[in-house]
Scaffold this active site. Structure first.
Site, short mmCIF file in Angstrom:
data_model
loop_
_atom_site.label_atom_id
_atom_site.label_comp_id
_atom_site.label_asym_id
_atom_site.label_seq_id
_atom_site.Cartn_x
_atom_site.Cartn_y
_atom_site.Cartn_z
CG HIS A 98 22.85 16.06 3.37
ND1 HIS A 98 21.71 16.47 4.03
CD2 HIS A 98 22.75 16.56 2.12
CE1 HIS A 98 20.96 17.18 3.20
NE2 HIS A 98 21.57 17.25 2.03
CB THR A 151 37.69 20.51 -2.89
OG1 THR A 151 38.95 20.39 -3.55
CG2 THR A 151 36.56 20.22 -3.87
CE LYS A 152 43.07 18.85 -1.75
NZ LYS A 152 44.19 18.21 -2.40
#
Length: 178
Positions: A98, A151-152
Site C-alpha cells: 500500500h 526483506t533483502k
C-alpha cells in the site's frame, strides 16, 4: 477462458494432497496443467503443486522443472521459481504494498504500489511459513529458514533466517559451511 480455468483450479486445489496414494499424482497433474493454462506457460517436468495454493489470476507465476510448492502457500505474482526449488508449506509472497506517504489522505485511499517481481534462482530451499517481500531475488543454492521474513536480496549459497532474515552462514561446495 482464463477465468473458467481458474474456477476449475479452485475446485481441484481444495482436495487431495499430491503425496496421497493413487489419486495424489492425478490431482497434482490437474492443478499444474490448470496453472499452465491460466498463466500461458510451457510445461516443465516433475513440478509438484500441493493443495490449497492461493495464486494470482492476473500476475504471471512461472515455475521451472523439478520445483515443488507446499500446501497452503500464497503465491501472488509476478514470480519466477527456478529449477529444483523446494517450497515448504505456508509460503507467502508479497509483490505489492500500500502507498502510505501522504498524511492528508487515509492510507486505504492512497492506492497500491506497482508489482515488483520476486525471483527464486535454481536449487533453493524455502522453509515453512516464510514471507518474501516485493522485488526480492533469492540466489542460487540458498536456504531460507522456517518463519523468516525476507526483506533483502539473498546471496547465492547462503543460509538465512529470522525476522527480518539475516545471514546465518554460507554453504560450500564440499558440503560444509563457512
Amino acid at each position: 477462458m482464463k477465468i473458467l480455468y481458474y474456477f476449475i483450479f479452485l475446485f481441484f486445489n481444495k482436495y487431495v494432497d499430491s503425496y496421497s496414494p493413487i489419486i495424489g499424482p492425478i490431482f497434482n497433474n490437474i492443478r499444474y496443467k490448470l496453472i499452465l493454462k491460466i498463466h500461458k506457460q510451457e510445461k516443465k517436468q516433475n513440478v509438484i503443486i500441493q493443495k490449497n495454493l492461493d495464486i494470482s489470476l492476473t500476475q504471471i507465476i512461472n515455475i521451472d522443472s523439478g520445483s515443488s510448492i507446499g500446501k497452503n502457500s500464497r503465491i501472488q505474482g509476478p514470480i519466477q521459481i527456478g529449477k529444483n526449488v523446494m517450497i515448504a508449506p505456508d509460503l507467502m509472497t508479497i509483490t505489492q504494498e500500500h502507498n502510505f506517504s501522504r498524511l492528508d489522505i487515509p492510507m486505504n485511499a492512497q492506492g497500491d504500489t506497482e508489482h515488483k517481481k520476486i525471483i527464486s534462482n535454481d536449487d533453493v530451499w524455502i522453509g515453512s511459513r516464510v514471507i518474501i517481500l516485493p522485488g526480492i531475488i533469492i540466489g542460487k543454492g540458498s536456504i531460507i529458514g522456517a518463519g523468516a521474513v525476507v526483506t533483502k536480496n539473498v546471496d547465492a549459497y547462503s543460509i538465512i533466517g529470522g525476522v527480518p532474515a539475516k545471514l546465518i552462514r554460507y554453504r560450500d561446495k564440499w558440503g560444509g559451511y563457512y
